[in-house]
Motif scaffolding. Structure first.
Motif, PDB file in Angstrom:
ATOM      1  N   PRO A 268       4.760  -2.869  -8.051  1.00  0.00           N
ATOM      2  CA  PRO A 268       4.093  -1.793  -8.804  1.00  0.00           C
ATOM      3  C   PRO A 268       2.582  -1.839  -8.595  1.00  0.00           C
ATOM      4  O   PRO A 268       2.014  -2.878  -8.277  1.00  0.00           O
ATOM      5  CB  PRO A 268       4.463  -2.108 -10.257  1.00  0.00           C
ATOM      6  CG  PRO A 268       5.641  -3.021 -10.187  1.00  0.00           C
ATOM      7  CD  PRO A 268       5.506  -3.789  -8.915  1.00  0.00           C
ATOM      8  N   GLN A 269       1.940  -0.701  -8.820  1.00  0.00           N
ATOM      9  CA  GLN A 269       0.501  -0.617  -8.625  1.00  0.00           C
ATOM     10  C   GLN A 269      -0.249  -1.606  -9.502  1.00  0.00           C
ATOM     11  O   GLN A 269      -1.281  -2.152  -9.109  1.00  0.00           O
ATOM     12  CB  GLN A 269       0.000   0.800  -8.907  1.00  0.00           C
ATOM     13  CG  GLN A 269      -1.446   1.040  -8.500  1.00  0.00           C
ATOM     14  CD  GLN A 269      -1.686   0.823  -7.013  1.00  0.00           C
ATOM     15  OE1 GLN A 269      -0.893   1.266  -6.195  1.00  0.00           O
ATOM     16  NE2 GLN A 269      -2.769   0.140  -6.664  1.00  0.00           N
ATOM     17  N   GLU A 270       0.277  -1.862 -10.690  1.00  0.00           N
ATOM     18  CA  GLU A 270      -0.398  -2.798 -11.598  1.00  0.00           C
ATOM     19  C   GLU A 270      -0.465  -4.204 -10.999  1.00  0.00           C
ATOM     20  O   GLU A 270      -1.429  -4.948 -11.227  1.00  0.00           O
ATOM     21  CB  GLU A 270       0.318  -2.855 -12.949  1.00  0.00           C
ATOM     22  CG  GLU A 270       1.738  -3.410 -12.864  1.00  0.00           C
ATOM     23  CD  GLU A 270       2.459  -3.402 -14.200  1.00  0.00           C
ATOM     24  OE1 GLU A 270       2.666  -4.505 -14.743  1.00  0.00           O
ATOM     25  OE2 GLU A 270       2.798  -2.314 -14.684  1.00  0.00           O
ATOM     26  N   VAL A 271       0.545  -4.568 -10.197  1.00  0.00           N
ATOM     27  CA  VAL A 271       0.527  -5.872  -9.530  1.00  0.00           C
ATOM     28  C   VAL A 271      -0.501  -5.865  -8.401  1.00  0.00           C
ATOM     29  O   VAL A 271      -1.266  -6.807  -8.237  1.00  0.00           O
ATOM     30  CB  VAL A 271       1.929  -6.236  -8.989  1.00  0.00           C
ATOM     31  CG1 VAL A 271       1.883  -7.532  -8.202  1.00  0.00           C
ATOM     32  CG2 VAL A 271       2.922  -6.346 -10.133  1.00  0.00           C
ATOM     33  N   LYS A 272      -0.540  -4.782  -7.634  1.00  0.00           N
ATOM     34  CA  LYS A 272      -1.504  -4.668  -6.548  1.00  0.00           C
ATOM     35  C   LYS A 272      -2.942  -4.708  -7.066  1.00  0.00           C
ATOM     36  O   LYS A 272      -3.855  -5.108  -6.345  1.00  0.00           O
ATOM     37  CB  LYS A 272      -1.269  -3.377  -5.765  1.00  0.00           C
ATOM     38  CG  LYS A 272       0.110  -3.269  -5.134  1.00  0.00           C
ATOM     39  CD  LYS A 272       0.298  -1.898  -4.501  1.00  0.00           C
ATOM     40  CE  LYS A 272       1.742  -1.671  -4.107  1.00  0.00           C
ATOM     41  NZ  LYS A 272       1.974  -0.319  -3.552  1.00  0.00           N
ATOM     42  N   ASN A 273      -3.118  -4.297  -8.308  1.00  0.00           N
ATOM     43  CA  ASN A 273      -4.454  -4.283  -8.900  1.00  0.00           C
ATOM     44  C   ASN A 273      -4.855  -5.613  -9.518  1.00  0.00           C
ATOM     45  O   ASN A 273      -6.005  -5.779  -9.934  1.00  0.00           O
ATOM     46  CB  ASN A 273      -4.549  -3.184  -9.970  1.00  0.00           C
ATOM     47  CG  ASN A 273      -4.513  -1.791  -9.378  1.00  0.00           C
ATOM     48  OD1 ASN A 273      -4.803  -1.606  -8.197  1.00  0.00           O
ATOM     49  ND2 ASN A 273      -4.146  -0.806 -10.178  1.00  0.00           N
TER      50      ASN A 273
END
Length: 312
Positions: A268-273
């Motif tokens: 998920p994007q939250e992990v990439k961030n």
């Protein structure tokens, strides 16, 4: 020691196969040197204590050293210290500052049982080495009895706490080896931007996803406690080593980036961030890519990407 990013990329663009072969040859030369020194010490002690932090390549390196020693006509036996982990009792288990069970603590290892077994090995008495089941955090008995013959045989003990007080005091004459990635990567201006510990984080992210079913988020969340354990219990013991082994390869991030980028694509994007993830993605983009087909099956990197000839 430091590797230069621009030199790495130039070598990859010029001839990636030759670059990989050169790096692997340098690693193999260190294996041969370690084997020679261990053999020289066997009259003092037939034991080798081999330690290093997470994802340093201890397992492959120990098997390679074993193979090299056997080429000299000496029988070797490997024992993983992980098998002497205690069955976890939540009431007495060591804890992190956050209150979680601290699996990086040496208190998780049953050194008394290990010492008893190794004394029996040295006398030629058969021993049933336990097996640790990490899935249910329990040490299991095994029916197989193993006898390590006395004489010229060498026994290699591999584990993150193999150079800790309890092990070194129990076996003071053992030859001691410390393994870790030890080379940073610098930019063209000489500024360090990829610290050597991050190489091990990349290795662990890829390995734990491919072979242990762990998400990037899970591994990243564990990393701070892994590093805390290294700083407290592992890295201070580096000075006790008779031989210090740099297990990093100048070309490795050019290979590992392909796996890690694919892993993060499915997060998920939250992990990439997450801070660690965002920095890794940004920095790995700077490396030229090397196809994993060029990585030899006997390479240490196969411990993390699979397709190797060794057992893990």
């Amino acid at each position: 020691m430091a590797y230069e990013l621009n030199v790495i990329n130039q070598m990859v663009r010029a001839n990636p196969r030759s670059f990989v072969e050169k790096c692997e040859a340098e690693y193999e030369s260190r294996i041969r040197l370690a084997a020679d020194l261990i053999v020289q010490n066997r009259e003092k002690s037939p034991l080798v204590l081999l330690s290093g932090p997470s994802a340093s390549g201890k397992t492959t390196t120990s098997q390679k050293i074993e193979f090299e020693i056997r080429k000299r006509g000496i029988m070797t036996h490997a024992v993983g210290m992980d098998n002497y982990f205690k069955t976890i009792d939540p009431a007495t288990a060591p804890r992190t500052p956050e209150g979680e069970i601290d699996f990086e603590s040496p208190e998780c290892v049953d050194f008394d049982l290990m010492k008893e077994h190794f004394d029996r090995f040295m006398s030629g008495t058969p021993v049933a080495i336990p097996r640790y089941n990490f899935a249910n955090q329990q040490r299991e008995r095994t029916p197989a009895m193993i006898r390590y013959p006395t004489g010229n045989d060498i026994v290699i003990v591999e584990g993150i706490h193999a150079l800790g007080d309890r092990a070194v005091n129990a076996f003071p004459d053992a030859y001691r080896v410390y393994i870790s990635t030890a080379s940073d990567i610098t930019r063209d201006d000489g500024d360090e931007f990829f610290y050597h510990a991050r190489m091990r984080l990349v290795r662990r992210l890829v390995r734990d996803h491919l072979f242990r079913g762990a998400s990037a988020k899970y591994t990243l969340e564990l990393w701070d406690n892994v590093r805390r354990g290294e700083i407290l219990h592992i890295r201070p013991n580096k000075s006790r080593a008779n031989f210090t082994f740099d297990s990093s390869f100048p070309y490795e991030l050019c290979v590992m980036k392909n796996y890690l980028m694919k892993l993060f694509e499915n997060e998920p994007q939250e992990v990439k961030n997450m801070e660690n993830a965002a920095e890794l993605i940004r920095d790995l983009e700077l490396f030229e890519s090397v196809d994993s087909v060029l990585v030899p099956p006997e390479s240490l990197l196969r411990e993390f990407i699979g397709g190797g000839v060794y057992e893990y």
